[in-house]
Design a protein around this motif. Structure first.
Motif, PDB file in Angstrom:
ATOM      1  N   ILE A   1      -8.775   6.637   1.458  1.00 12.62           N
ATOM      2  CA  ILE A   1      -8.662   5.195   1.655  1.00 12.62           C
ATOM      3  C   ILE A   1     -10.028   4.643   2.033  1.00 12.62           C
ATOM      4  CG2 ILE A   1      -7.531   3.356   2.956  1.00 12.62           C
ATOM      5  CD1 ILE A   1      -5.259   5.411   3.505  1.00 12.62           C
ATOM      6  N   ILE A   2     -10.540   3.742   1.208  1.00  9.93           N
ATOM      7  CA  ILE A   2     -11.796   3.044   1.496  1.00  9.93           C
ATOM      8  C   ILE A   2     -11.419   1.653   1.994  1.00  9.93           C
ATOM      9  CG2 ILE A   2     -13.976   2.232   0.549  1.00  9.93           C
ATOM     10  CD1 ILE A   2     -13.712   4.361  -1.636  1.00  9.93           C
ATOM     11  N   LEU A   3     -11.874   1.311   3.184  1.00 11.74           N
ATOM     12  CA  LEU A   3     -11.437   0.072   3.826  1.00 11.74           C
ATOM     13  C   LEU A   3     -12.570  -0.496   4.672  1.00 11.74           C
ATOM     14  CD1 LEU A   3      -9.104   0.949   6.850  1.00 11.74           C
ATOM     15  CD2 LEU A   3     -10.618   2.599   5.776  1.00 11.74           C
ATOM     16  N   PRO A   4     -12.476  -1.774   5.070  1.00 12.04           N
ATOM     17  CA  PRO A   4     -13.507  -2.342   5.935  1.00 12.04           C
ATOM     18  C   PRO A   4     -13.664  -1.515   7.204  1.00 12.04           C
ATOM     19  CG  PRO A   4     -12.107  -4.078   5.068  1.00 12.04           C
ATOM     20  CD  PRO A   4     -11.464  -2.780   4.678  1.00 12.04           C
ATOM     21  N   GLY A   5     -14.922  -1.306   7.617  1.00 11.73           N
ATOM     22  CA  GLY A   5     -15.173  -0.460   8.773  1.00 11.73           C
ATOM     23  C   GLY A   5     -14.439  -0.897  10.021  1.00 11.73           C
ATOM     24  N   GLY A   6     -14.301  -2.192  10.219  1.00 14.03           N
ATOM     25  CA  GLY A   6     -13.630  -2.690  11.409  1.00 14.03           C
ATOM     26  C   GLY A   6     -12.148  -2.379  11.458  1.00 14.03           C
TER      27      GLY A   6
ATOM     28  N   THR B   1      -6.186  -1.144  -5.714  1.00 11.54           N
ATOM     29  CA  THR B   1      -6.819  -2.003  -4.728  1.00 11.54           C
ATOM     30  C   THR B   1      -5.762  -2.898  -4.106  1.00 11.54           C
ATOM     31  OG1 THR B   1      -8.901  -1.990  -5.968  1.00 11.54           O
ATOM     32  CG2 THR B   1      -8.606  -3.734  -4.337  1.00 11.54           C
ATOM     33  N   VAL B   2      -5.645  -2.825  -2.778  1.00  9.06           N
ATOM     34  CA  VAL B   2      -4.688  -3.647  -2.033  1.00  9.06           C
ATOM     35  C   VAL B   2      -5.497  -4.472  -1.040  1.00  9.06           C
ATOM     36  CG1 VAL B   2      -2.667  -3.659  -0.540  1.00  9.06           C
ATOM     37  CG2 VAL B   2      -2.912  -1.870  -2.280  1.00  9.06           C
ATOM     38  N   GLY B   3      -5.719  -5.738  -1.369  1.00  4.98           N
ATOM     39  CA  GLY B   3      -6.591  -6.567  -0.550  1.00  4.98           C
ATOM     40  C   GLY B   3      -8.001  -5.998  -0.567  1.00  4.98           C
TER      41      GLY B   3
ATOM     42  N   ALA C   1       0.828  -1.203   0.000  1.00  3.60           N
ATOM     43  CA  ALA C   1       0.000   0.000   0.000  1.00  3.60           C
ATOM     44  C   ALA C   1       0.863   1.254   0.000  1.00  3.60           C
ATOM     45  CB  ALA C   1      -0.939  -0.010   1.201  1.00  3.60           C
ATOM     46  N   GLY C   2       1.964   1.228   0.741  1.00  5.17           N
ATOM     47  CA  GLY C   2       2.859   2.388   0.772  1.00  5.17           C
ATOM     48  C   GLY C   2       3.463   2.678  -0.587  1.00  5.17           C
ATOM     49  N   GLU C   3       3.857   1.634  -1.276  1.00  2.00           N
ATOM     50  CA  GLU C   3       4.398   1.807  -2.628  1.00  2.00           C
ATOM     51  C   GLU C   3       3.338   2.348  -3.581  1.00  2.00           C
ATOM     52  OE1 GLU C   3       5.920  -1.982  -3.692  1.00  2.00           O
ATOM     53  OE2 GLU C   3       7.560  -1.939  -2.229  1.00  2.00           O
ATOM     54  N   ALA C   4       2.102   1.893  -3.403  1.00  2.00           N
ATOM     55  CA  ALA C   4       1.016   2.372  -4.254  1.00  2.00           C
ATOM     56  C   ALA C   4       0.814   3.863  -4.081  1.00  2.00           C
ATOM     57  CB  ALA C   4      -0.274   1.621  -3.932  1.00  2.00           C
ATOM     58  N   VAL C   5       0.835   4.343  -2.847  1.00  2.00           N
ATOM     59  CA  VAL C   5       0.663   5.765  -2.576  1.00  2.00           C
ATOM     60  C   VAL C   5       1.820   6.565  -3.174  1.00  2.00           C
ATOM     61  CG1 VAL C   5       0.633   7.502  -0.755  1.00  2.00           C
ATOM     62  CG2 VAL C   5      -0.739   5.437  -0.519  1.00  2.00           C
TER      63      VAL C   5
END
Length: 361
Positions: free
Chosen positions: A195-200, A176-178, A162-166
């Protein structure tokens, strides 16, 4: 009590003042709206935007459906890019503005929370005849990290992939990372990512960024930042009765493919040839505060402010206003029965922390 995002407890722990916003309990500020504004312009701030409505669109006809639904053309961008656009009604008015993320085999839309019910009904109503699956994603959260230091901090705080993607992501690109979607988009005029991610998973990321020195930012500073950047707010600067031509959004309308008959196209083509008000910026030259719905007196007629605020970066009051076509130079804004002078300008008002508007003389 309104709806609560997965970060509600984190906001309370940070001392947020909570308000109702479109049916959601959201932070307006964490003590100082002014300091939060400057933190984003000078360093990095993070926003909980989990109240926004995320909708996934898939199916064999998803591309054809979105080319019908949206005024901008998703064929203009490749997979892995986002596109800003509007949904229009048959009169050419703006049902909502949104960002669509184009994946390899499906699309993700992010629309405004206050128009959620209307938007979902409209999307379903336009889906007749298309093999398409429209699915809201209330299980997801969304965190925006904005500011000149935002991407560098994210590169350090996210996992390697994810860091490389940014680090390598183009403007309005995404990856999309996972289960996470990371996009180089935002609503402040600064660089950064959403960043859109699972709420939890959202509280853990929020705390990690907080520990790294990223400041929480409330809705108050979000509004002053977006207005300095010259960005529209739905319900203020556009609505169901305002066309993109009248909201300085003509650049989001794709008319080049004459075979693409998107909703509202015919009305837009007719309206484009007619005289209509235009959106411009105002910088107040006298002392006062600009707010929405103030009458603007111009030599060629009257207009109205649509968004207005005091700009912390410029130290002046600024506004977006719908004015008679051809309005330039100086106008007068009626504030508490007094007429104050304002300069007509082309937004954005601020870019890279400095004045960027161009006077229209």
């Amino acid at each position: 009590m309104g709806h609560r995002t997965p970060l509600y407890d984190a906001h309370l722990a940070a001392g947020a003042k909570m308000v109702d916003f479109g049916g959601w309990d959201m932070p307006i500020h964490y003590g100082s709206q002014l300091e939060e504004h400057h933190a984003v312009r000078q360093g990095a701030g993070m926003f909980d935007v989990s109240h926004m409505t995320v909708v996934d669109v898939a199916g064999n006809d998803s591309r054809a459906y979105l080319r019908h639904l949206l005024a901008n053309d998703i064929d203009k961008v490749p997979a892995g890019r986002a596109l800003y656009t509007c949904m229009l009604n048959e009169r050419g008015g703006v049902v909502d503005d949104l960002i669509v993320y184009k994946g390899a085999d499906q699309f993700r839309l992010v629309v405004n929370c206050a128009t959620r019910d209307k938007d979902l009904d409209w999307m379903e109503g336009q889906a007749g005849g298309y093999a398409v699956d429209i699915r809201e994603r209330p299980d997801l959260a969304m965190i925006a990290v904005q500011g000149p230091e935002a991407r560098a901090i994210l590169e350090q705080q996210l996992c390697d992939t994810a860091g490389e993607a940014v680090r390598d992501m183009p403007f309005f690109g995404f990856e999309t990372v996972g289960e996470w979607l990371i996009a180089r988009t935002g609503y402040t005029g600064e660089d950064g990512a959403e960043i859109i991610l699972p709420g939890g998973k959202a509280p853990e990321l929020w705390q990690r960024l907080l520990d790294a020195g990223v400041r929480p930012i409330g809705l108050g500073a979000r509004d002053t930042l977006r207005l300095e950047a010259g960005l529209n707010l739905y319900g203020n600067d556009m609505d169901d009765d305002i066309t993109p031509w009248e909201a300085n959004l003509g650049w989001t309308v794709a008319l080049d493919d004459t075979e693409r008959d998107f909703v509202g196209r015919r009305a837009l083509e007719r309206h484009k040839e007619q005289d209509h008000p235009v959106m411009r910026g105002l910088v107040l030259e006298d002392k006062g505060v600009l707010r929405p719905h103030q009458t603007v007196h111009a030599p060629n007629g009257e207009g109205e402010t649509t968004s207005g605020t005091f700009s912390p970066t410029l130290g002046q009051a600024i506004a977006l206003a719908r004015l008679p076509a051809g309005t330039t130079g100086t106008v007068e804004v009626e504030i508490r029965k007094k007429r104050l002078r304002a300069r007509v300008v082309r937004p954005p008002f601020v870019r890279n922390g400095k004045a960027a508007y161009k006077p229209l003389d």
